[in-house]
Design an enzyme around this catalytic site. Structure first.
Site, PDB file in Angstrom:
ATOM      1  N   ASP A   1       0.849  -1.171   0.132  1.00  0.00           N
ATOM      2  CA  ASP A   1       0.057  -0.129  -0.005  1.00  0.00           C
ATOM      3  C   ASP A   1       0.930   1.160   0.236  1.00  0.00           C
ATOM      4  OD1 ASP A   1      -2.889   0.806   1.790  1.00  0.00           O
ATOM      5  OD2 ASP A   1      -2.115   1.864   0.025  1.00  0.00           O
TER       6      ASP A   1
ATOM      7  N   ASP B   1      -7.784  -7.588   1.135  1.00  0.00           N
ATOM      8  CA  ASP B   1      -6.813  -7.652   2.098  1.00  0.00           C
ATOM      9  C   ASP B   1      -7.634  -7.339   3.472  1.00  0.00           C
ATOM     10  OD1 ASP B   1      -6.493  -4.651   1.639  1.00  0.00           O
ATOM     11  OD2 ASP B   1      -5.577  -4.974   3.638  1.00  0.00           O
TER      12      ASP B   1
ATOM     13  N   CYS C   1     -12.504 -28.299   8.559  1.00  0.00           N
ATOM     14  CA  CYS C   1     -11.129 -27.615   8.490  1.00  0.00           C
ATOM     15  C   CYS C   1     -10.091 -28.504   8.575  1.00  0.00           C
ATOM     16  CB  CYS C   1     -10.851 -26.439   9.360  1.00  0.00           C
ATOM     17  SG  CYS C   1      -9.258 -25.478   9.258  1.00  0.00           S
TER      18      CYS C   1
ATOM     19  N   CYS D   1      -6.186 -27.644  13.133  1.00  0.00           N
ATOM     20  CA  CYS D   1      -7.442 -28.651  13.308  1.00  0.00           C
ATOM     21  C   CYS D   1      -7.255 -30.051  13.292  1.00  0.00           C
ATOM     22  CB  CYS D   1      -8.469 -28.165  12.395  1.00  0.00           C
ATOM     23  SG  CYS D   1      -9.201 -26.490  12.553  1.00  0.00           S
TER      24      CYS D   1
ATOM     25  N   HIS E   1      -5.040 -21.029  11.800  1.00  0.00           N
ATOM     26  CA  HIS E   1      -6.467 -21.547  11.496  1.00  0.00           C
ATOM     27  C   HIS E   1      -7.052 -20.429  10.628  1.00  0.00           C
ATOM     28  CE1 HIS E   1     -10.561 -23.093  11.456  1.00  0.00           C
ATOM     29  NE2 HIS E   1     -10.754 -21.877  11.999  1.00  0.00           N
TER      30      HIS E   1
ATOM     31  N   CYS F   1      -6.869 -27.584   8.242  1.00  0.00           N
ATOM     32  CA  CYS F   1      -5.390 -26.960   8.645  1.00  0.00           C
ATOM     33  C   CYS F   1      -4.626 -27.892   9.695  1.00  0.00           C
ATOM     34  CB  CYS F   1      -5.829 -25.482   9.343  1.00  0.00           C
ATOM     35  SG  CYS F   1      -6.200 -25.290  10.852  1.00  0.00           S
TER      36      CYS F   1
HETATM   37  C1  LIG Z   1     -11.877  -3.869   8.773  1.00  0.00           C
HETATM   38  C2  LIG Z   1     -10.919  -3.717   9.965  1.00  0.00           C
HETATM   39  C3  LIG Z   1     -10.670  -4.833  10.843  1.00  0.00           C
HETATM   40  O1  LIG Z   1      -9.692  -3.687   9.226  1.00  0.00           O
HETATM   41  C4  LIG Z   1      -8.955  -2.716  10.172  1.00  0.00           C
HETATM   42  C5  LIG Z   1      -9.869  -1.702  10.715  1.00  0.00           C
HETATM   43  C6  LIG Z   1     -10.189  -0.434  10.197  1.00  0.00           C
HETATM   44  O2  LIG Z   1     -10.135  -0.432   8.742  1.00  0.00           O
HETATM   45  C7  LIG Z   1      -8.871  -0.969   8.108  1.00  0.00           C
HETATM   46  C8  LIG Z   1      -9.231  -1.613   6.849  1.00  0.00           C
HETATM   47  N1  LIG Z   1      -9.833  -0.808   6.018  1.00  0.00           N
HETATM   48  C9  LIG Z   1      -9.368   0.077   5.147  1.00  0.00           C
HETATM   49  N2  LIG Z   1      -9.906   0.914   4.230  1.00  0.00           N
HETATM   50  C10 LIG Z   1      -8.690   1.304   3.453  1.00  0.00           C
HETATM   51  C11 LIG Z   1      -8.797   2.234   2.624  1.00  0.00           C
HETATM   52  C12 LIG Z   1      -7.808   2.606   1.853  1.00  0.00           C
HETATM   53  C13 LIG Z   1      -7.607   3.877   0.767  1.00  0.00           C
HETATM   54  O3  LIG Z   1      -8.747   4.438   0.623  1.00  0.00           O
HETATM   55  N3  LIG Z   1      -6.439   4.036   0.493  1.00  0.00           N
HETATM   56  C14 LIG Z   1      -5.374   3.344   0.515  1.00  0.00           C
HETATM   57  N4  LIG Z   1      -4.276   3.658   0.073  1.00  0.00           N
HETATM   58  N5  LIG Z   1      -5.280   2.101   1.518  1.00  0.00           N
HETATM   59  C15 LIG Z   1      -6.393   1.973   2.220  1.00  0.00           C
HETATM   60  C16 LIG Z   1      -6.612   0.609   3.094  1.00  0.00           C
HETATM   61  C17 LIG Z   1      -7.616   0.552   3.892  1.00  0.00           C
HETATM   62  N6  LIG Z   1      -7.934  -0.320   4.647  1.00  0.00           N
HETATM   63  O4  LIG Z   1      -8.042  -0.009   8.245  1.00  0.00           O
HETATM   64  C18 LIG Z   1      -7.139   0.166   9.165  1.00  0.00           C
HETATM   65  C19 LIG Z   1      -7.158   1.247   9.934  1.00  0.00           C
HETATM   66  C20 LIG Z   1      -5.670  -0.288   8.353  1.00  0.00           C
HETATM   67  O5  LIG Z   1      -7.350  -1.080   9.962  1.00  0.00           O
HETATM   68  C21 LIG Z   1      -8.100  -1.732   9.296  1.00  0.00           C
HETATM   69  O6  LIG Z   1     -11.090  -2.518  10.706  1.00  0.00           O
HETATM   70 ZN   LIG Z   2      -8.621 -25.117  11.004  1.00  0.00          ZN
END
Ligand SMILES: CC1(C)O[C@@H]2[C@@H](CO[C@@]3(CNc4nc5cc6c(=O)[nH]c(N)nc6cc5[nH]4)OC(C)(C)O[C@@H]23)O1
Ligand SMILES: [Zn+2]
Length: 373
Positions: A94, A267, A305, A310, A336, A307
């Site tokens: 990223d 991701d 599972c 498991c 897991h 894995c």
């Molecule tokens: C879902 C879950 C568990 O994932 C956690 C926490 C809060 O959400 C996450 C995941 N959401 C997320 N949205 C994104 C949007 C962008 C973006 O617009 N641009 C670029 N360059 N990279 C991004 C990476 C991103 N990750 O973001 C951080 C703050 C990295 O922690 C993650 O809740």
């Molecule tokens: Zn498993």
């Protein structure tokens, strides 16, 4: 010379789901795909060998974190991220923009770039499109992301309107700054939760032209149905012959819903982060390993599972390890949960291939509900 190639193999007849693959100099990645997050150069608590055993095909690294520590120059000294962490399959990094907004104390945002203080030592850091590409070039990732501005949720429409112009300008500068032909570069579509701005941003980013396209600005606290609606809307404006990557998503349900809406790459820190908190994913929903119910249980986490965890350990033992604060608990739980996510997308690929994705999704979502939360 183009190295990165995406091949669309089959489109689902009942939805926007599709299967395909892309190739980089480090190998082939099948889509839909889930990418384990290895922010600072390690997928927490597991080794590259274990990741391969689990079936991981590509992992994530992060420009912001690796620039701050150990430094992308240090990583470059070791021959790049693949050699440094001893992972010879594809890596996506990223661009650092999002982490600046979500992690550090933002100092200043101008057209030229963003100035912020390191969350580690307060050091002042400047990140521009050119700097982000320089860092990602030093890291040597197979897929680089452009530097973008991820607006918070909720966010005033007037601010988002200006922000997508900055994101488009930065995307163009990233493409111009790209040096290594063997590194792919993905554009990122922004636009908040406003469909008209999402359409404009998608058209601007596609106009510049990239090897793949990410949906940014989601999974930032908005309700799921908004995330699904924006995803559904935006993928219609992205070329079919390029991968679509929904950043930061998500739960197993989110992945099923968003594959249906045309997304190829995902991701999320959820499988690894939840594993370390004792929250395990199973075919019948989530399981809290620390619950009293599992004290005498000789069952595996998930009977379906296969894995390593498991196949070798009972819930009773895993609960004991977790309660005792054993490091092995974190490792076995992570193995897991990652295996669960990677197997889920493998089953999704097979379902699309066999023309039964909608039925598969319906049955999976039903089963997730059986076990409760
Ligand atoms: C879902 C879950 C568990 O994932 C956690 C926490 C809060 O959400 C996450 C995941 N959401 C997320 N949205 C994104 C949007 C962008 C973006 O617009 N641009 C670029 N360059 N990279 C991004 C990476 C991103 N990750 O973001 C951080 C703050 C990295 O922690 C993650 O809740
Ligand atoms: Zn498993």
């Amino acid at each position: 010379m183009v190295v990165f190639k995406f091949v669309l193999e089959k489109k689902d007849s009942e939805s926007k789901a599709r299967i395909g693959y892309f190739e980089t100099i480090h190998g082939r990645v099948e889509t839909p795909i889930f990418m384990p997050v290895g922010t600072v150069g390690s997928v927490k608590t597991v080794t590259p060998h274990e990741l391969k055993e689990i079936g991981a095909q590509i992992i994530l690294g992060n420009t912001y974190h690796l620039h701050l520590r150990p430094g992308d120059d240090i990583v470059n000294h070791f021959g790049g991220l693949h050699k440094f962490i001893n992972w010879d399959k594809p890596i996506l990094t990223d661009s650092g923009g999002f982490q600046v907004f979500s992690l550090s104390e933002l100092k200043d945002l101008t057209e030229d770039g963003v100035t912020f203080r390191s969350h580690l030592d307060g050091r002042k850091i400047f990140l521009s499109p050119e700097k982000s590409i320089e860092i990602q070039s030093n890291l040597g990732s197979d897929i680089m992301m452009v530097l973008d501005e991820c607006v918070p949720y909720p966010c005033e429409k007037s601010y988002v309107e200006r922000s997508i112009e900055l994101t488009a300008m930065w995307a163009k500068r990233c493409k111009e700054a790209k040096r290594n032909f063997w590194q792919a570069l993905f554009g990122i579509v922004q636009g908040g939760v406003y469909k008209d701005l999402r359409k404009i941003s998608a058209e601007q980013i596609v106009e510049i032209g990239f090897d793949g396209y990410a949906l940014g600005g989601l999974s930032v606290g908005e309700e799921n149905n908004i995330m699904y609606e924006i995803t559904e809307f935006t993928t219609d404006y992205l070329p079919e012959d390029r991968p679509r990557y929904l950043m930061g998503v998500g739960t197993p349900e989110d992945i099923l819903e968003c594959v249906e809406r045309g997304v190829d790459m995902f991701d999320c820190v959820m499988p690894t982060r939840n594993a370390r908190n004792g929250l395990l994913f199973t075919s019948y929903g989530k399981l809290h390993i620390k619950r009293q119910d599992w004290k005498m249980s000789d069952d595996p986490i998930d009977p379906h599972c296969d894995c390593y965890t498991c196949k070798n350990f009972s819930r009773g033992y895993l609960r004991h390890l977790y309660k005792a604060g054993e490091i092995l608990a974190l490792r076995l739980n992570t193995i897991h949960n990652l295996h669960f996510y990677i197997s889920l997308v493998k089953e999704i690929r097979n379902a699309i291939k066999n023309g039964c994705f909608k039925k598969f999704k319906r049955e999976k979502l039903e089963m997730f509900k059986i076990g409760g939360d």
